[in-house]
Scaffold this active site. Structure first.
Site, PDB file in Angstrom:
ATOM      1  N   TYR A   1    -101.137  -1.799 -11.860  1.00  0.00           N
ATOM      2  CA  TYR A   1    -100.596  -0.689 -12.536  1.00  0.00           C
ATOM      3  C   TYR A   1    -101.302   0.228 -13.395  1.00  0.00           C
ATOM      4  O   TYR A   1    -102.360   0.098 -13.614  1.00  0.00           O
ATOM      5  CB  TYR A   1     -99.494  -1.626 -13.712  1.00  0.00           C
ATOM      6  CG  TYR A   1     -98.655  -0.781 -14.529  1.00  0.00           C
ATOM      7  CD1 TYR A   1     -97.622  -0.341 -14.227  1.00  0.00           C
ATOM      8  CD2 TYR A   1     -99.412  -0.274 -15.956  1.00  0.00           C
ATOM      9  CE1 TYR A   1     -96.983   0.570 -14.960  1.00  0.00           C
ATOM     10  CE2 TYR A   1     -98.745   0.577 -16.635  1.00  0.00           C
ATOM     11  CZ  TYR A   1     -97.568   1.035 -16.390  1.00  0.00           C
ATOM     12  OH  TYR A   1     -96.810   1.995 -16.996  1.00  0.00           O
TER      13      TYR A   1
ATOM     14  N   THR B   1     -78.666  32.990  16.872  1.00  0.00           N
ATOM     15  CA  THR B   1     -79.923  32.714  16.909  1.00  0.00           C
ATOM     16  C   THR B   1     -80.934  33.798  16.472  1.00  0.00           C
ATOM     17  O   THR B   1     -80.448  34.770  16.861  1.00  0.00           O
ATOM     18  CB  THR B   1     -80.428  31.985  18.566  1.00  0.00           C
ATOM     19  OG1 THR B   1     -80.709  33.178  19.313  1.00  0.00           O
ATOM     20  CG2 THR B   1     -79.480  31.091  19.020  1.00  0.00           C
ATOM     21  N   HIS B   2     -81.836  33.381  15.820  1.00  0.00           N
ATOM     22  CA  HIS B   2     -82.858  34.564  15.368  1.00  0.00           C
ATOM     23  C   HIS B   2     -81.915  35.654  14.419  1.00  0.00           C
ATOM     24  O   HIS B   2     -82.308  36.709  14.708  1.00  0.00           O
ATOM     25  CB  HIS B   2     -83.508  35.366  16.518  1.00  0.00           C
ATOM     26  CG  HIS B   2     -84.223  34.491  17.380  1.00  0.00           C
ATOM     27  ND1 HIS B   2     -85.453  34.009  17.271  1.00  0.00           N
ATOM     28  CD2 HIS B   2     -83.805  33.798  18.833  1.00  0.00           C
ATOM     29  CE1 HIS B   2     -85.937  33.301  18.487  1.00  0.00           C
ATOM     30  NE2 HIS B   2     -84.772  33.292  19.132  1.00  0.00           N
TER      31      HIS B   2
ATOM     32  N   ASN C   1     -94.376  -4.194 -16.770  1.00  0.00           N
ATOM     33  CA  ASN C   1     -94.524  -3.638 -15.410  1.00  0.00           C
ATOM     34  C   ASN C   1     -93.644  -4.013 -14.298  1.00  0.00           C
ATOM     35  O   ASN C   1     -93.305  -3.109 -13.632  1.00  0.00           O
ATOM     36  CB  ASN C   1     -96.103  -3.775 -15.228  1.00  0.00           C
ATOM     37  CG  ASN C   1     -97.166  -3.402 -16.029  1.00  0.00           C
ATOM     38  OD1 ASN C   1     -96.778  -2.719 -16.812  1.00  0.00           O
ATOM     39  ND2 ASN C   1     -98.407  -3.528 -15.727  1.00  0.00           N
TER      40      ASN C   1
ATOM     41  N   LYS D   1     -90.466   8.690 -13.165  1.00  0.00           N
ATOM     42  CA  LYS D   1     -89.096   8.566 -13.503  1.00  0.00           C
ATOM     43  C   LYS D   1     -88.431  10.177 -13.758  1.00  0.00           C
ATOM     44  O   LYS D   1     -87.322  10.294 -13.176  1.00  0.00           O
ATOM     45  CB  LYS D   1     -88.919   7.932 -15.002  1.00  0.00           C
ATOM     46  CG  LYS D   1     -89.194   6.472 -15.171  1.00  0.00           C
ATOM     47  CD  LYS D   1     -88.845   5.866 -16.296  1.00  0.00           C
ATOM     48  CE  LYS D   1     -89.665   4.575 -16.532  1.00  0.00           C
ATOM     49  NZ  LYS D   1     -89.663   4.005 -17.805  1.00  0.00           N
TER      50      LYS D   1
ATOM     51  N   ASN E   1     -70.189  38.606  -7.356  1.00  0.00           N
ATOM     52  CA  ASN E   1     -71.467  37.851  -6.828  1.00  0.00           C
ATOM     53  C   ASN E   1     -71.539  36.405  -6.377  1.00  0.00           C
ATOM     54  O   ASN E   1     -70.776  35.700  -7.079  1.00  0.00           O
ATOM     55  CB  ASN E   1     -72.535  38.058  -7.798  1.00  0.00           C
ATOM     56  CG  ASN E   1     -73.005  39.561  -7.984  1.00  0.00           C
ATOM     57  OD1 ASN E   1     -72.765  40.279  -6.873  1.00  0.00           O
ATOM     58  ND2 ASN E   1     -73.279  40.011  -9.547  1.00  0.00           N
TER      59      ASN E   1
ATOM     60  N   SER F   1     -71.003  41.377 -12.411  1.00  0.00           N
ATOM     61  CA  SER F   1     -72.275  42.122 -13.121  1.00  0.00           C
ATOM     62  C   SER F   1     -71.924  42.759 -14.329  1.00  0.00           C
ATOM     63  O   SER F   1     -70.913  43.116 -14.632  1.00  0.00           O
ATOM     64  CB  SER F   1     -72.659  43.080 -11.867  1.00  0.00           C
ATOM     65  OG  SER F   1     -73.720  44.053 -12.624  1.00  0.00           O
TER      66      SER F   1
ATOM     67  N   GLN G   1     -95.294   6.031 -14.891  1.00  0.00           N
ATOM     68  CA  GLN G   1     -94.302   6.203 -15.669  1.00  0.00           C
ATOM     69  C   GLN G   1     -93.525   7.756 -15.368  1.00  0.00           C
ATOM     70  O   GLN G   1     -92.507   7.994 -15.552  1.00  0.00           O
ATOM     71  CB  GLN G   1     -94.819   6.360 -17.192  1.00  0.00           C
ATOM     72  CG  GLN G   1     -93.599   6.755 -18.193  1.00  0.00           C
ATOM     73  CD  GLN G   1     -94.351   6.445 -19.667  1.00  0.00           C
ATOM     74  OE1 GLN G   1     -94.530   5.143 -20.076  1.00  0.00           O
ATOM     75  NE2 GLN G   1     -94.584   7.442 -20.611  1.00  0.00           N
TER      76      GLN G   1
HETATM   77  N1  ARG Z   1     -92.673   2.648 -19.531  1.00  0.00           N
HETATM   78  C1  ARG Z   1     -93.755   2.125 -18.608  1.00  0.00           C
HETATM   79  C2  ARG Z   1     -93.601   2.630 -17.260  1.00  0.00           C
HETATM   80  O1  ARG Z   1     -92.518   3.209 -16.940  1.00  0.00           O
HETATM   81  C3  ARG Z   1     -93.278   0.729 -18.836  1.00  0.00           C
HETATM   82  C4  ARG Z   1     -94.380  -0.191 -18.522  1.00  0.00           C
HETATM   83  C5  ARG Z   1     -95.526  -0.039 -19.545  1.00  0.00           C
HETATM   84  N2  ARG Z   1     -96.610  -0.848 -19.527  1.00  0.00           N
HETATM   85  C6  ARG Z   1     -97.547  -0.814 -19.717  1.00  0.00           C
HETATM   86  N3  ARG Z   1     -98.586  -1.513 -19.594  1.00  0.00           N
HETATM   87  N4  ARG Z   1     -97.883   0.138 -20.530  1.00  0.00           N
HETATM   88  O2  ARG Z   1     -94.594   2.587 -16.575  1.00  0.00           O
END
Ligand code: ARG
Length: 401
Positions: free
Chosen positions: A318, A154-155, A109, A326, A286, A278, A323
């Site tokens: 947590y 403008t506009h 974490n 990401k 284009n 095209s 997750q």
């Molecule tokens: N892949 C997890 C994340 O991005 C890592 C942490 C996982 N922790 C857990 N307690 N399962 O959050």
């Protein structure tokens, strides 16, 4: 064997679902988890929890593993779940007992938080540099078209006299400001979460969190421990907000160019290499690249919405939900990198059509200036001057019609 294996079996479908694409995305975090793990190992050794020889072996192996990963010799595998587990597995395979000693006083974490912040530090600096190249390309475009007049709108109506260099310079200036925003977004990523472990520290183990803060170049250590997990997603959201503003300026620049490239406006010609044809209409050229820039700018804003939505109303501590931040984070950085690269390439090739621009400079554009002159040269109030110019313009239009 999984890090958290306690001898019970896991449903493979559930396991695969929970890992999702994380094992693929985590390849991007490997170099940062290597850095953070080295700092952690040195701190554990300084605190007397690791023998100096073990610490040396761990740091050396981490460096080698990082280099081998960069050369493509290994990747995070689905069975690893994430980069943290993958690195620990490799360390244990290489070093045996010493590998098993690295995971004291930390949790995945705080590892993932740390790796993401180290990633953000570099990614924000790179994105700001790439934005600066687009601003430079716009400066070049302005310099290549000195004195070229162009209506200001403008506009979407002709409003005031302006110029190509003012138009390009305005975008360059805002894009530089967006780059400043990217640099300012470093603040939240500058707090060290390492050592907060699962979110509440490590009772019974005496860590020196200030040491890893120094070693990793963080501005400060994040306290109290529980603040760390509460902050996950915020540095990410702030970074993607800064990217959103940049992408929005790119999208608006692209929208102008799509309009200027129409045969109705015909202010610009796009080089053949930057247009597409095209499949049915042989005459077409284009501006797809600018249309896609316009569309992709919205995509970046959507990633921000996704990130913010994940943490909304979530209780503290947590949660695996985190997750999912990401993918939109990386996507936003990747999309903006692509946009910056294509703009830096395409902008200097844009050609302005002076005849068309000159023809668009109709007398109405100078109306406000004429009214201002009646004020400054004849002492009229602006209200009266405004009405007088309106009457003059109507009379001029009548005499021409
Ligand atoms: N892949 C997890 C994340 O991005 C890592 C942490 C996982 N922790 C857990 N307690 N399962 O959050």
């Amino acid at each position: 064997m999984r890090l958290w294996d306690k001898g019970e079996s896991t449903d493979e479908l559930v396991f695969t679902f929970c890992v999702g694409e994380d094992y693929i995305l985590d390849n991007r975090l490997v170099p940062y988890d290597v850095q953070a793990s080295q700092a952690h190992v040195r701190m554990l050794a300084a605190q007397g929890y690791l023998a100096p020889a073990d610490a040396e072996a761990l740091c050396g192996s981490l460096a080698e593993l990082g280099e081998a990963h960069a050369r493509g010799e290994w990747v995070v595998e689905l069975a690893d779940e994430d980069c943290h587990t993958a690195l620990e597995r490799h360390l244990t395979e290489r070093l045996g007992e010493a590998g098993k000693r690295v995971h004291l006083g930390r949790s995945r974490n705080d590892q993932v938080l740390t790796a993401l912040r180290l990633y953000l530090r570099e990614a924000l600096a790179t994105a700001a540099d790439q934005a600066a190249s687009v601003a430079e390309a716009l400066d070049e475009l302005a310099a290549a078209n000195p004195e070229q007049q162009m209506p200001g709108y403008t506009h979407m109506q002709r409003a005031m006299p302006s110029s190509v260099s003012e138009w390009a310079g305005a975008f360059a200036s805002e894009i530089r400001d967006d780059a400043e925003g990217l640099r300012a977004a470093q603040r939240r990523a500058g707090k060290n979460p390492l050592g907060s472990a699962a979110g509440y520290g490590t009772p019974g183990v005496n860590l020196d969190r200030e040491q890893t803060t120094q070693a990793l170049g963080f501005a400060e250590t994040q306290w109290p421990h529980a603040a760390a997990q509460l902050s996950r997603g915020k540095a990410e959201a702030e970074a993607v907000f800064a990217l959103t503003l940049l992408a929005q300026d790119y999208g608006r620049l692209a929208a102008d160019l799509c309009l200027f490239a129409t045969s109705e406006f015909a202010f610009v010609r796009l080089p053949a290499a930057f247009t597409t044809g095209s499949s049915i209409m042989p005459q077409k050229r284009n501006p797809d690249v600018f249309e896609l820039l316009r569309a992709k700018s919205v995509g970046v804003a959507a990633q921000l919405g996704h990130i913010l939505a994940i943490t909304h109303k979530m209780t503290s501590g947590y949660h695996r939900d985190l997750q999912e931040i990401k993918a939109p984070l990386f996507r936003a950085f990747d999309e903006v990198a692509g946009m910056s690269a294509v703009l830096a390439r395409a902008v200097p090739g844009i050609e302005f059509d002076s005849a068309r621009l000159q023809a668009a400079m109709d007398p109405g554009l100078y109306a406000a200036e004429r009214a201002n002159r009646y004020v400054t040269e004849e002492g009229m109030s602006f209200r009266d001057a405004y009405r007088r110019v309106a009457e003059e313009l109507a009379a001029e239009a009548n005499s021409q019609g």
